[in-house]
Design a protein around this motif. Structure first.
Motif, PDB file in Angstrom:
ATOM      1  N   ILE A   1     133.661  69.056 116.411  1.00 46.97           N
ATOM      2  CA  ILE A   1     132.584  68.281 117.037  1.00 46.97           C
ATOM      3  C   ILE A   1     131.477  67.997 116.018  1.00 46.97           C
ATOM      4  O   ILE A   1     130.943  66.881 115.963  1.00 46.97           O
ATOM      5  N   ALA A   2     131.159  68.981 115.195  1.00 43.72           N
ATOM      6  CA  ALA A   2     130.129  68.787 114.166  1.00 43.72           C
ATOM      7  C   ALA A   2     130.557  67.725 113.154  1.00 43.72           C
ATOM      8  O   ALA A   2     129.749  66.872 112.766  1.00 43.72           O
ATOM      9  N   PHE A   3     131.820  67.751 112.742  1.00 43.65           N
ATOM     10  CA  PHE A   3     132.308  66.722 111.812  1.00 43.65           C
ATOM     11  C   PHE A   3     132.298  65.341 112.458  1.00 43.65           C
ATOM     12  O   PHE A   3     132.000  64.344 111.799  1.00 43.65           O
ATOM     13  N   PHE A   4     132.617  65.267 113.748  1.00 46.16           N
ATOM     14  CA  PHE A   4     132.569  63.980 114.443  1.00 46.16           C
ATOM     15  C   PHE A   4     131.142  63.447 114.503  1.00 46.16           C
ATOM     16  O   PHE A   4     130.906  62.254 114.302  1.00 46.16           O
ATOM     17  N   LEU A   5     130.180  64.330 114.762  1.00 44.90           N
ATOM     18  CA  LEU A   5     128.779  63.905 114.759  1.00 44.90           C
ATOM     19  C   LEU A   5     128.350  63.441 113.373  1.00 44.90           C
ATOM     20  O   LEU A   5     127.545  62.518 113.240  1.00 44.90           O
ATOM     21  N   TYR A   6     128.901  64.054 112.339  1.00 49.81           N
ATOM     22  CA  TYR A   6     128.587  63.625 110.973  1.00 49.81           C
ATOM     23  C   TYR A   6     129.152  62.231 110.700  1.00 49.81           C
ATOM     24  O   TYR A   6     128.535  61.441 109.979  1.00 49.81           O
ATOM     25  N   ILE A   7     130.302  61.914 111.292  1.00 47.77           N
ATOM     26  CA  ILE A   7     130.845  60.562 111.156  1.00 47.77           C
ATOM     27  C   ILE A   7     129.908  59.559 111.817  1.00 47.77           C
ATOM     28  O   ILE A   7     129.649  58.479 111.262  1.00 47.77           O
ATOM     29  N   ILE A   8     129.389  59.904 112.973  1.00 51.40           N
ATOM     30  CA  ILE A   8     128.432  59.015 113.645  1.00 51.40           C
ATOM     31  C   ILE A   8     127.189  58.825 112.773  1.00 51.40           C
ATOM     32  O   ILE A   8     126.691  57.706 112.628  1.00 51.40           O
ATOM     33  N   PHE A   9     126.719  59.899 112.151  1.00 51.41           N
ATOM     34  CA  PHE A   9     125.591  59.805 111.231  1.00 51.41           C
ATOM     35  C   PHE A   9     125.922  58.870 110.065  1.00 51.41           C
ATOM     36  O   PHE A   9     125.089  58.046 109.666  1.00 51.41           O
ATOM     37  N   SER A  10     127.125  58.956 109.541  1.00 53.29           N
ATOM     38  CA  SER A  10     127.523  58.106 108.424  1.00 53.29           C
ATOM     39  C   SER A  10     127.567  56.637 108.828  1.00 53.29           C
ATOM     40  O   SER A  10     127.185  55.758 108.048  1.00 53.29           O
ATOM     41  N   VAL A  11     128.014  56.363 110.040  1.00 54.55           N
ATOM     42  CA  VAL A  11     128.020  54.980 110.534  1.00 54.55           C
ATOM     43  C   VAL A  11     126.589  54.456 110.666  1.00 54.55           C
ATOM     44  O   VAL A  11     126.308  53.305 110.316  1.00 54.55           O
ATOM     45  N   VAL A  12     125.690  55.302 111.119  1.00 50.33           N
ATOM     46  CA  VAL A  12     124.284  54.909 111.221  1.00 50.33           C
ATOM     47  C   VAL A  12     123.710  54.640 109.832  1.00 50.33           C
ATOM     48  O   VAL A  12     122.960  53.671 109.645  1.00 50.33           O
ATOM     49  N   VAL A  13     124.066  55.438 108.856  1.00 50.98           N
ATOM     50  CA  VAL A  13     123.598  55.219 107.483  1.00 50.98           C
ATOM     51  C   VAL A  13     124.094  53.876 106.964  1.00 50.98           C
ATOM     52  O   VAL A  13     123.329  53.107 106.365  1.00 50.98           O
ATOM     53  N   VAL A  14     125.366  53.556 107.209  1.00 54.04           N
ATOM     54  CA  VAL A  14     125.909  52.268 106.769  1.00 54.04           C
ATOM     55  C   VAL A  14     125.148  51.127 107.433  1.00 54.04           C
ATOM     56  O   VAL A  14     124.791  50.135 106.785  1.00 54.04           O
ATOM     57  N   ARG A  15     124.888  51.252 108.720  1.00 55.40           N
ATOM     58  CA  ARG A  15     124.151  50.210 109.442  1.00 55.40           C
ATOM     59  C   ARG A  15     122.731  50.063 108.888  1.00 55.40           C
ATOM     60  O   ARG A  15     122.249  48.941 108.706  1.00 55.40           O
ATOM     61  N   GLN A  16     122.074  51.159 108.615  1.00 57.53           N
ATOM     62  CA  GLN A  16     120.718  51.099 108.073  1.00 57.53           C
ATOM     63  C   GLN A  16     120.701  50.475 106.676  1.00 57.53           C
ATOM     64  O   GLN A  16     119.792  49.714 106.347  1.00 57.53           O
ATOM     65  N   VAL A  17     121.702  50.785 105.878  1.00 57.25           N
ATOM     66  CA  VAL A  17     121.778  50.195 104.537  1.00 57.25           C
ATOM     67  C   VAL A  17     122.012  48.693 104.638  1.00 57.25           C
ATOM     68  O   VAL A  17     121.420  47.907 103.886  1.00 57.25           O
ATOM     69  N   GLU A  18     122.851  48.279 105.577  1.00 57.56           N
ATOM     70  CA  GLU A  18     123.081  46.847 105.771  1.00 57.56           C
ATOM     71  C   GLU A  18     121.778  46.141 106.155  1.00 57.56           C
ATOM     72  O   GLU A  18     121.476  45.067 105.618  1.00 57.56           O
ATOM     73  N   LEU A  19     121.026  46.732 107.073  1.00 56.43           N
ATOM     74  CA  LEU A  19     119.755  46.130 107.474  1.00 56.43           C
ATOM     75  C   LEU A  19     118.746  46.131 106.333  1.00 56.43           C
ATOM     76  O   LEU A  19     118.012  45.158 106.143  1.00 56.43           O
ATOM     77  N   MET A  20     118.724  47.218 105.566  1.00 55.75           N
ATOM     78  CA  MET A  20     117.777  47.316 104.461  1.00 55.75           C
ATOM     79  C   MET A  20     118.083  46.283 103.384  1.00 55.75           C
ATOM     80  O   MET A  20     117.180  45.620 102.879  1.00 55.75           O
ATOM     81  N   THR A  21     119.355  46.131 103.042  1.00 57.11           N
ATOM     82  CA  THR A  21     119.701  45.175 101.987  1.00 57.11           C
ATOM     83  C   THR A  21     119.542  43.734 102.453  1.00 57.11           C
ATOM     84  O   THR A  21     119.348  42.842 101.631  1.00 57.11           O
ATOM     85  N   ALA A  22     119.624  43.508 103.769  1.00 49.53           N
ATOM     86  CA  ALA A  22     119.365  42.158 104.274  1.00 49.53           C
ATOM     87  C   ALA A  22     117.870  41.844 104.250  1.00 49.53           C
ATOM     88  O   ALA A  22     117.478  40.690 104.098  1.00 49.53           O
ATOM     89  N   THR A  23     117.049  42.867 104.366  1.00 49.06           N
ATOM     90  CA  THR A  23     115.599  42.670 104.403  1.00 49.06           C
ATOM     91  C   THR A  23     114.994  42.636 103.006  1.00 49.06           C
ATOM     92  O   THR A  23     114.205  41.748 102.680  1.00 49.06           O
ATOM     93  N   LEU A  24     115.371  43.601 102.175  1.00 49.96           N
ATOM     94  CA  LEU A  24     114.802  43.716 100.830  1.00 49.96           C
ATOM     95  C   LEU A  24     115.806  43.257  99.784  1.00 49.96           C
ATOM     96  O   LEU A  24     117.009  43.461  99.938  1.00 49.96           O
ATOM     97  N   GLU A  25     115.285  42.672  98.731  1.00 49.47           N
ATOM     98  CA  GLU A  25     116.137  42.294  97.603  1.00 49.47           C
ATOM     99  C   GLU A  25     115.629  43.031  96.371  1.00 49.47           C
ATOM    100  O   GLU A  25     114.604  42.701  95.802  1.00 49.47           O
ATOM    101  N   VAL A  26     116.389  44.063  95.982  1.00 50.72           N
ATOM    102  CA  VAL A  26     115.976  44.885  94.847  1.00 50.72           C
ATOM    103  C   VAL A  26     116.833  44.637  93.614  1.00 50.72           C
ATOM    104  O   VAL A  26     116.439  44.988  92.529  1.00 50.72           O
ATOM    105  N   GLY A  27     117.997  44.079  93.788  1.00 53.10           N
ATOM    106  CA  GLY A  27     118.851  43.792  92.645  1.00 53.10           C
ATOM    107  C   GLY A  27     120.081  44.673  92.566  1.00 53.10           C
ATOM    108  O   GLY A  27     120.997  44.363  91.811  1.00 53.10           O
ATOM    109  N   PHE A  28     120.123  45.762  93.292  1.00 52.63           N
ATOM    110  CA  PHE A  28     121.305  46.624  93.251  1.00 52.63           C
ATOM    111  C   PHE A  28     121.819  46.902  94.670  1.00 52.63           C
ATOM    112  O   PHE A  28     122.208  48.016  94.998  1.00 52.63           O
TER     113      PHE A  28
END
Length: 72
Positions: free
Chosen positions: A19-46
């Motif tokens: 169950i803990a590993f499954f919750l960590y997968i959910i956390f990882s999906v949230v991180v991917v989503r946040q990175v997608e939103l961040m890179t769509a908002t900010l342009e830093v070059g990398f």
């Protein structure tokens, strides 16, 4: 083993670990989503490197979960 219920303590521990590993997968999906939103908002070059790192993090979390399913 709990004598009254007939349940193994190790089985309960394994279920909690999975169950803990499954919750960590959910956390990882949230991180991917946040990175997608961040890179769509900010342009830093990398943006590509950051997205790649977030996807690698998600793949690693999935791999660890599948390894735990096999081993446990």
């Amino acid at each position: 083993m709990i004598p009254i219920l007939g349940i193994s303590i190790w089985l309960i521990a394994k279920i909690f670990v999975l169950i803990a590993f499954f919750l960590y997968i959910i956390f990882s999906v949230v991180v991917v989503r946040q990175v997608e939103l961040m890179t769509a908002t900010l342009e830093v070059g990398f943006e590509t490197q950051i997205k790649l790192l977030s996807y690698l993090h998600l793949l690693f979390a999935l791999f660890v979960f599948l390894a735990a399913l096999i081993i446990l």
